[in-house]
Design an enzyme around this catalytic site. Structure first.
Site, PDB file in Angstrom:
ATOM      1  CG  HIS A   1      -1.956  -1.071   1.184  1.00  0.00           C
ATOM      2  ND1 HIS A   1      -2.386  -1.754   2.297  1.00  0.00           N
ATOM      3  CD2 HIS A   1      -2.662  -1.586   0.133  1.00  0.00           C
ATOM      4  CE1 HIS A   1      -3.305  -2.641   1.947  1.00  0.00           C
ATOM      5  NE2 HIS A   1      -3.494  -2.553   0.636  1.00  0.00           N
TER       6      HIS A   1
ATOM      7  CD  GLU B   1      -0.897   0.196   4.835  1.00  0.00           C
ATOM      8  OE1 GLU B   1      -0.266  -0.881   4.904  1.00  0.00           O
ATOM      9  OE2 GLU B   1      -2.138   0.263   4.810  1.00  0.00           O
TER      10      GLU B   1
ATOM     11  CG  HIS C   1       0.580  -4.279   4.933  1.00  0.00           C
ATOM     12  ND1 HIS C   1      -0.330  -3.773   4.031  1.00  0.00           N
ATOM     13  CD2 HIS C   1       1.042  -5.422   4.375  1.00  0.00           C
ATOM     14  CE1 HIS C   1      -0.421  -4.565   2.980  1.00  0.00           C
ATOM     15  NE2 HIS C   1       0.404  -5.579   3.167  1.00  0.00           N
TER      16      HIS C   1
ATOM     17  CD  GLU D   1      -1.343  -4.289   9.066  1.00  0.00           C
ATOM     18  OE1 GLU D   1      -1.017  -3.081   9.001  1.00  0.00           O
ATOM     19  OE2 GLU D   1      -2.039  -4.851   8.190  1.00  0.00           O
TER      20      GLU D   1
END
Length: 464
Positions: free
Chosen positions: A86, A89, A219, A310
């Protein structure tokens, strides 16, 4: 005094030769320069290559680390990191650049842990899967949208979310688990290339060309280690707790996620970004259901075990936070790479010691198989324990062994398969009274008897 001066000058040259770690954001051109800078400083253990281009023509560059760059060495596992899927990110992108500089520096400094890792492992680093999206996000700078942390640039230049763009193989595996069918290497639709974006196609072709064993996708927007399956059996939107959907390797995936979480500076604490995850890990579908994601695709289409990391509440953290983030992730990034050296590995050969590619390696009790690569070597990540393992190749007799896996180095388990001996063809005979071979035999015997009777009668009558 001269000896001390000599030592001082040597140390000064050593420190000057090591590239300084730079904690800043890297636009595309700067990212490319950084990759080639690392390669120029460590040319014997690195290689830069492109797996394809983005929508706007930017290369998707990979930096490889190995003691023999560009060459797969049998029994040496392949591992990859993918960042910036992404575009908004960005922490993963910067961490992977920092990791690249770190591996180069520590190798030159003869850090034995890093030297051994590069001797035993082939590491591939893709810092940015979505360079077009990143450029949009970086151009926006610190201007936040009305949604706070959500920046422009999440999707690619076609406004497609790349982590919702892979072929959906979950539907097939969930059906197969109930009704029987393949549990690994599920085939792609015939028209799959027309259904995916250029960046997605490049990654799919990449992971089909290299027999990756382990992977992580970096991410932002939360702090948690997420493992498959990502897609729930009952699809629900984010914000609603959905059903935990484990893979057949659920315990192994939990272990991989915990390795990263507990080596991370604060992920394992659980409370981050206003949410709580015990041990800092979560099953993806249990958090929220995600369809057509890259993590599930790796597991279902290849031999690769991938988790999603994440790594930051702020998707685009300011530069002054990058050093803290690097220090919080550095050990975890190294420890995760080292996890590829667990379980079992070996060669699959025939009776003449020729390699057998595509051999299916099955573990009793775990409904997910792996296959040997083009060089005949296979890698099966497993937790410590005792397992029954079978190697199968069409045209060969399968071989089954019992193996004990320890907590440290992988156990070497080689298979040498014998070619199957074909069964002798069965002669079909027609039942008595039929028109087959037996009837013909009986007919010949009858004719012989009739001839003998005629000859006997002739002799009895005497000469004419």
């Amino acid at each position: 005094m001269s000896d001390l001066l000599s030592v001082f000058l040597c140390l000064l040259l050593l420190f000057k030769s090591v590239a300084p770690v730079t904690f800043r954001h890297h636009r595309y051109d700067d990212l490319v320069r950084t990759l080639y800078k690392v390669h120029n400083e460590c040319p014997h253990i690195t290689r830069v290559y492109s797996i394809g281009r983005s929508v706007k023509g930017r290369h998707l560059y990979v930096l490889e680390f190995s003691d023999h760059p560009g060459i797969h060495e049998p029994l040496e596992p392949e591992v990859k990191y993918v960042g910036n899927m992404h575009g908004d990110e960005v922490l993963g992108r910067e961490l992977l650049l920092q990791l690249s500089e770190f591996l180069c520096e520590q190798s030159r400094s003869l850090n034995q842990r890093v030297v051994r890792l590069l001797q035993d492992t082939r590491i591939h680093i893709l810092p940015s899967m979505n360079p077009d999206g990143y450029e949009l996000a970086a151009a926006q700078g610190s201007n936040r949208s009305e949604f706070g942390d959500r920046l422009v640039g999440r999707n690619n230049a076609h406004e497609v979310d790349l982590n919702r763009n892979f072929p959906d193989l979950n539907t097939y595996i969930y059906y197969n688990e109930k009704n029987g069918g393949p549990n690994h290497h599920l085939p792609l639709p015939d028209n799959w290339k027309s259904q995916v974006e250029p960046e997605t196609q490049a990654v799919i072709q990449w992971i089909r060309s290299i027999n990756f064993v382990l992977s992580a996708n970096l991410h932002g927007g939360a702090v948690v280690a997420n493992y498959p399956y990502d897609k729930s059996l009952e699809h629900r939107f984010r914000g609603f707790r959905s059903t935990n959907t484990p893979t057949p390797d659920d315990k192994l995936f939990q272990k991989l996620a915990k390795i990263y979480s507990y080596a991370h500076g604060w992920m394992h604490r659980g409370w981050n970004c206003g949410d709580y995850f015990p041990d800092g890990i979560t099953n993806g579908a249990s958090w929220y259901s995600l369809s057509k994601g890259m993590q599930d695709f790796n597991y279902l289409h290849t031999n690769c075990f991938e988790i999603t990391l994440e790594l930051s509440c702020n998707k685009f953290p300011p530069q002054e936070e990058l050093q803290r983030e690097w220090l919080g992730n550095r050990e975890a990034l190294i420890q995760f790479l080292e996890q590829v050296h667990h379980g079992i590995k070996g060669m699959v050969l025939d009776e003449n010691y020729n390699v057998l590619a595509g051999a299916v390696i099955s573990v009793e009790g775990i409904n997910h198989d792996v296959t040997s690569g083009d060089h005949g070597d296979y890698f099966r990540l497993l937790l410590p324990g005792t397992y029954t393992v079978t190697a199968t190749v069409p045209g060969f007799d399968p071989e089954t062994v019992t193996v004990t896996v320890g907590p440290a180095e992988p156990t070497l388990v080689n298979f040498q398969l014998q070619r199957s001996i074909p069964q002798a063809p069965t002669v079909r005979r027609t039942p008595s009274g039929g028109q087959g071979g037996r009837a013909k035999v009986q007919s010949r015997a009858a004719r012989k008897d009739a001839a003998e009777m005629r000859e006997t009668r002739r002799l009895q009558r005497g000469p004419a």
